[in-house]
Write an enzyme that holds these catalytic residues in place. Structure first.
Site, PDB file in Angstrom:
ATOM      1  N   ASP A   1       7.778 -22.431  24.714  1.00  0.00           N
ATOM      2  CA  ASP A   1       7.609 -23.451  24.321  1.00  0.00           C
ATOM      3  C   ASP A   1       6.102 -23.760  23.162  1.00  0.00           C
ATOM      4  OD1 ASP A   1       5.717 -25.561  25.186  1.00  0.00           O
ATOM      5  OD2 ASP A   1       4.658 -24.586  26.752  1.00  0.00           O
TER       6      ASP A   1
ATOM      7  N   GLU B   1       3.387  -3.913  -1.251  1.00  0.00           N
ATOM      8  CA  GLU B   1       1.943  -2.442  -1.461  1.00  0.00           C
ATOM      9  C   GLU B   1       0.870  -3.279  -0.688  1.00  0.00           C
ATOM     10  OE1 GLU B   1       1.048  -1.374  -5.547  1.00  0.00           O
ATOM     11  OE2 GLU B   1       2.006  -2.919  -6.512  1.00  0.00           O
TER      12      GLU B   1
ATOM     13  N   GLU C   1      -2.579  -3.074   1.831  1.00  0.00           N
ATOM     14  CA  GLU C   1      -3.390  -2.266   1.898  1.00  0.00           C
ATOM     15  C   GLU C   1      -3.616  -1.981   3.290  1.00  0.00           C
ATOM     16  OE1 GLU C   1      -4.496  -1.442  -2.849  1.00  0.00           O
ATOM     17  OE2 GLU C   1      -5.897  -2.935  -1.499  1.00  0.00           O
TER      18      GLU C   1
ATOM     19  N   GLU D   1      -6.736   4.790  -0.720  1.00  0.00           N
ATOM     20  CA  GLU D   1      -6.815   3.662  -1.802  1.00  0.00           C
ATOM     21  C   GLU D   1      -8.425   4.257  -2.521  1.00  0.00           C
ATOM     22  OE1 GLU D   1      -6.978   2.068  -4.197  1.00  0.00           O
ATOM     23  OE2 GLU D   1      -4.243   1.733  -4.418  1.00  0.00           O
TER      24      GLU D   1
ATOM     25  N   GLU E   1      -2.899   2.808   1.228  1.00  0.00           N
ATOM     26  CA  GLU E   1      -1.813   2.163   0.862  1.00  0.00           C
ATOM     27  C   GLU E   1      -0.422   2.747   1.057  1.00  0.00           C
ATOM     28  OE1 GLU E   1      -1.924   0.214  -3.276  1.00  0.00           O
ATOM     29  OE2 GLU E   1       0.215   1.089  -3.449  1.00  0.00           O
TER      30      GLU E   1
ATOM     31  N   HIS F   1      -0.146  -6.477  -3.412  1.00  0.00           N
ATOM     32  CA  HIS F   1       0.447  -6.493  -4.591  1.00  0.00           C
ATOM     33  C   HIS F   1       2.399  -7.041  -3.721  1.00  0.00           C
ATOM     34  CE1 HIS F   1      -1.742  -3.537  -7.140  1.00  0.00           C
ATOM     35  NE2 HIS F   1      -2.831  -4.888  -6.354  1.00  0.00           N
TER      36      HIS F   1
ATOM     37  N   ARG G   1      -4.325  -3.769 -15.922  1.00  0.00           N
ATOM     38  CA  ARG G   1      -4.269  -4.478 -14.702  1.00  0.00           C
ATOM     39  C   ARG G   1      -5.338  -5.665 -14.299  1.00  0.00           C
ATOM     40  NH1 ARG G   1      -1.532  -0.421 -11.006  1.00  0.00           N
ATOM     41  NH2 ARG G   1      -0.961   1.352 -12.540  1.00  0.00           N
TER      42      ARG G   1
ATOM     43  N   GLU H   1       4.515  -8.126 -11.169  1.00  0.00           N
ATOM     44  CA  GLU H   1       3.688  -7.690 -10.071  1.00  0.00           C
ATOM     45  C   GLU H   1       2.602  -9.000 -10.061  1.00  0.00           C
ATOM     46  OE1 GLU H   1       1.081  -4.528 -10.257  1.00  0.00           O
ATOM     47  OE2 GLU H   1       1.324  -3.711  -8.506  1.00  0.00           O
TER      48      GLU H   1
ATOM     49  N   ARG I   1      -0.550  -9.968  -7.778  1.00  0.00           N
ATOM     50  CA  ARG I   1      -2.025  -8.832  -8.002  1.00  0.00           C
ATOM     51  C   ARG I   1      -3.037  -9.973  -7.034  1.00  0.00           C
ATOM     52  NH1 ARG I   1      -2.028  -3.881  -9.836  1.00  0.00           N
ATOM     53  NH2 ARG I   1      -4.899  -4.003 -10.483  1.00  0.00           N
TER      54      ARG I   1
HETATM   55  P1  ADP Z   1       1.150   0.087  -8.398  1.00  0.00           P
HETATM   56  O1  ADP Z   1       1.410   1.061  -9.595  1.00  0.00           O
HETATM   57  O2  ADP Z   1       1.414  -1.234  -8.681  1.00  0.00           O
HETATM   58  O3  ADP Z   1       0.640   1.079  -7.575  1.00  0.00           O
HETATM   59  P2  ADP Z   1       3.312   1.077  -6.435  1.00  0.00           P
HETATM   60  O4  ADP Z   1       5.075   2.409  -7.138  1.00  0.00           O
HETATM   61  O5  ADP Z   1       3.014   1.318  -5.913  1.00  0.00           O
HETATM   62  O6  ADP Z   1       2.904  -0.086  -8.058  1.00  0.00           O
HETATM   63  O7  ADP Z   1       4.824  -0.062  -5.879  1.00  0.00           O
HETATM   64  C1  ADP Z   1       5.600  -0.409  -6.940  1.00  0.00           C
HETATM   65  C2  ADP Z   1       6.412  -1.166  -5.444  1.00  0.00           C
HETATM   66  O8  ADP Z   1       7.394  -1.936  -6.890  1.00  0.00           O
HETATM   67  C3  ADP Z   1       7.615  -0.581  -4.498  1.00  0.00           C
HETATM   68  O9  ADP Z   1       7.442  -1.551  -3.470  1.00  0.00           O
HETATM   69  C4  ADP Z   1       8.616  -0.497  -5.728  1.00  0.00           C
HETATM   70  O10 ADP Z   1       9.821  -0.238  -3.968  1.00  0.00           O
HETATM   71  C5  ADP Z   1       8.752  -1.719  -6.196  1.00  0.00           C
HETATM   72  N1  ADP Z   1       9.886  -2.113  -6.938  1.00  0.00           N
HETATM   73  C6  ADP Z   1      10.551  -1.039  -8.376  1.00  0.00           C
HETATM   74  N2  ADP Z   1      11.822  -1.694  -8.719  1.00  0.00           N
HETATM   75  C7  ADP Z   1      11.491  -3.310  -8.077  1.00  0.00           C
HETATM   76  C8  ADP Z   1      11.803  -4.344  -8.394  1.00  0.00           C
HETATM   77  N3  ADP Z   1      13.052  -4.395  -9.392  1.00  0.00           N
HETATM   78  N4  ADP Z   1      12.263  -5.780  -7.448  1.00  0.00           N
HETATM   79  C9  ADP Z   1      11.234  -5.289  -6.930  1.00  0.00           C
HETATM   80  N5  ADP Z   1      10.409  -4.446  -6.500  1.00  0.00           N
HETATM   81  C10 ADP Z   1      10.517  -3.119  -6.518  1.00  0.00           C
HETATM   82 MG    MG Z   2       0.292  -2.510  -7.572  1.00  0.00          MG
HETATM   83 MG    MG Z   3      -3.084  -0.058  -4.238  1.00  0.00          MG
HETATM   84 MG    MG Z   4       0.472   0.873  -5.248  1.00  0.00          MG
END
Ligand code: ADP
Ligand code: MG
Ligand code: MG
Ligand code: MG
Ligand code: MG
Length: 441
Positions: A52, A131, A133, A188, A195, A244, A313, A330, A332
Site C-alpha cells: 500500500d 565515506e 561516519e 574518527e 568511519e 563525503h 580540505r 570529493e 564534502r
Molecule cells: P579521504 O582521504 O577523504 O579520507 P578515503 O581514503 O577515506 O578518503 O576514501 C576514499 C574513497 O574514494 C573510497 O571509498 C575509494 O574507493 C573512493 N575512490 C577511489 N577512487 C575513486 C574514483 N575514481 N571514483 C570514485 N571514488 C573513488
Molecule cells: Mg574524505
Molecule cells: Mg572522515
Molecule cells: Mg576518509
C-alpha cells in the site's frame, strides 16, 4: 553479480532461506521492507508482490495506492544475522504501478533515469566512493541510546583507548560477508566516532550499498549493546558525522576525470563547474535535516563555503592528489541523513549540466577559507552554503534544474516533507533560548 530467477530459487533451497525482505526507500532514505516467507518466492520473482503506497512518506495518493515491487535480482544477499529464527535474505526493489509502468516517485527509479541520461551522453559509469561516519553511544538498561559516547578515542587511535575497535571489526566482517569491499575503517576525530570506507561502485550499486551499510552498522552495534547513529551532529562542541562523496565518470575502464598529466581533465572541470553552479540547491538534498546545518559550521572540518581546492580540505569540493583510476573529486558537504538515491541523482545531473553548459569554473582556492576576510572571499567569488534547512529549501525552490533532477513528484513530496519538518522545528522553543533570554528580558 547478475542472478536469474533460477539462481535465486536454487540459492533459497541450498541455503535454507526462510524469509525474504523486499526493500525500498522512502523520500527520507528510510528503508521500508515487506517481509515474505519463501512460500511466496514465485510471486516475488514474477514481480507480483504489492504493498500500500499511500502509507509510505512521499509516495502516492490514496486512489492509486496499490504499488508493485520489482526486485532487482543483482541485489540478492543473505543477512549474516538472525539465523536462529530462519535465514533471511533481501532483495532491493523498484516500485512500479499496477499498470506496469515504473513509478517516478521512487528515488531508485529516479536515479536510474539520470544514469540513463549519463549513458546517453556516452559515459558508462558514475563511480561513487562514500565515506560514511557515525557515532557509537552506550545504551541504558532498556536498550535506548544514552548521551554517553562509547569511548574517548580520537583520529586513528588504537586500542585500548578505542573501545570501538571490536564492534568496528565485527561490522567490517559483517560487511565483507555481505560482499562489501571494505578499504579502511578507523576511529574518527571525535570521541565515539567511526568511519568505514568501502570501494567505489557505480551510482546505483553505491546508493544500494549506503542503505545496506547503515542497516548493518545499526544491527551489529545493537548486538554489542551499543547504539549507532548517523545523525550529523549528535553532540555540540565536537565534529559531526558527514558522508563525503568521492566521484568520477568512467567510460569502460577509462577514468574520464583523469588526463594524461594526472590532472583533472577538461570534462572533470566542466562537471565540477556544474556542481558548484547548483551547490546551494543541492544542499537541500544532501543535507536534508534541521540537524545537518549544525554540522555545517566553521571549526569542525565541515565545509561552509562554495569553492574547490586541491591544496586543502576547507572548501566544499576537494580534488585529492590521486592518479589514474583514483582521480576523483570529493564533495564534502554531504551527510548520512541524505537519501543516497536522491543525492547521487542530483549530483550527477548537476555535473552533466556542467558538461553541457559552458559555466566558468571559479579558480581553485589555495588558502584556508576560514582564515580569509569576508572582503577577500567576495573578491574571489566565494559564496556561502545555505546555513539552515529553510535557506537550502529556498535555494532549491529557485533552482529549476535541480528540481527537474528530482522530477515533479519527488520535488513535491520533498518540499511537503521538509517544509513540515522546518515548521515543526521553527515552533520549538529550546533550552538555549530560555537560558539566554528568560532572565535577560
Ligand atoms: P579521504 O582521504 O577523504 O579520507 P578515503 O581514503 O577515506 O578518503 O576514501 C576514499 C574513497 O574514494 C573510497 O571509498 C575509494 O574507493 C573512493 N575512490 C577511489 N577512487 C575513486 C574514483 N575514481 N571514483 C570514485 N571514488 C573513488
Ligand atoms: Mg574524505
Ligand atoms: Mg572522515
Ligand atoms: Mg576518509
Ligand atoms: Mg583515507
Amino acid at each position: 553479480q547478475h542472478y536469474t530467477a533460477e539462481d535465486i530459487t536454487k540459492m533459497v533451497n541450498d541455503e535454507n532461506v526462510e524469509f525474504i525482505c523486499l526493500m525500498f526507500t522512502d523520500i527520507n532514505g528510510i528503508i521500508k521492507n515487506v517481509e515474505v516467507p519463501v512460500s511466496q518466492l514465485d510471486k516475488v520473482l514474477a514481480n507480483k508482490i504489492t504493498f500500500d503506497g499511500s502509507s509510505i512518506d512521499g509516495f502516492t495518493r490514496i486512489e492509486e495506492s496499490d504499488m508493485l515491487l520489482h526486485p532487482d535480482l543483482s541485489t540478492w544477499l543473505i543477512f549474516p544475522w538472525g539465523e536462529e529464527h530462519g535465514k533471511v535474505a533481501r532483495l532491493i526493489c523498484d516500485i512500479y504501478r499496477t499498470d506496469g509502468t515504473p513509478f517516478e516517485g521512487d528515488p531508485r527509479v529516479n536515479l536510474k533515469r539520470i544514469v540513463k541520461k549519463m549513458r546517453d551522453m556516452g559515459y558508462t559509469n558514475f563511480n561513487i566512493g562514500p565515506e560514511p561516519e557515525f557515532f557509537l553511544f552506550n545504551t541504558d538498561e532498556h536498550g535506548n541510546p544514552t548521551l554517553h559516547l562509547n569511548d574517548d578515542g580520537s583520529y586513528f587511535d588504537f586500542s585500548p583507548v578505542d573501545l570501538g575497535v571490536n564492534v568496528r571489526k565485527d561490522i567490517v566482517l559483517g560487511l565483507e560477508k555481505m560482499g562489501f569491499e571494505v578499504e579502511a575503517s578507523h576511529h574518527e576525530v571525535a570521541p565515539g566516532q567511526q568511519e568505514i570506507d568501502f570501494k567505489y561502485e557505480d551510482a546505483l550499486s553505491a546508493a544500494d550499498s549506503i542503505e545496506t551499510f547503515k542497516l548493518v552498522v545499526k544491527t551489529i552495534a545493537k548486538e554489542h549493546g551499543l547504539y549507532a547513529t548517523f545523525m550529523p551532529k549528535p553532540m555540540q562542541g565536537i565534529n559531526g558525522s558527514g558522508m563525503h562523496i568521492n566521484m568520477s565518470l568512467f567510460n569502460g575502464d577509462d577514468n574520464i576525470f583523469d588526463d594524461e598529466n594526472d590532472m583533472l581533465s577538461d570534462t572533470a572541470k566542466k562537471f565540477l563547474s556544474g556542481i558548484l553552479k547548483h551547490a546551494r540547491a543541492l544542499t537541500a538534498v544532501n543535507n536534508p535535516t534541521v540537524n545537518s546545518y549544525k554540522r555545517l559550521v566553521p571549526g569542525y572540518e565541515a565545509p561552509t563555503y562554495i569553492a574547490w581546492s586541491s591544496k586543502n580540505r576547507s572548501p566544499l569540493v576537494r580534488v585529492p592528489a590521486a592518479k589514474g583510476k583514483s582521480k576523483r573529486i570529493e564533495m564534502r558537504s554531504v551527510d548520512p541523513t541524505t537519501n543516497p538515491y536522491l543525492a547521487i541523482a542530483c549530483i550527477l545531473d548537476a555535473g552533466l549540466d556542467g558538461i553541457q553548459s559552458n559555466y566558468d569554473l571559479m579558480p581553485e582556492v589555495k588558502d584556508n577559507i576560514y582564515e580569509m576576510s569576508e572582503d577577500k572571499r567576495r573578491e574571489e567569488g566565494i559564496i556561502d552554503l545555505p546555513s539552515t534547512l529553510h535557506n537550502s529549501l529556498k535555494a532549491l525552490r529557485k533552482d529549476e534544474y535541480v528540481q527537474q533532477s528530482l522530477g515533479k513528484g519527488l520535488t513535491n513530496s520533498f518540499f511537503a516533507a521538509k517544509n513540515a519538518e522546518w515548521a515543526k522545528y521553527q515552533q520549538t522553543v529550546s533550552q538555549w533560548e530560555r537560558d539566554t533570554y528568560m532572565s535577560q528580558y
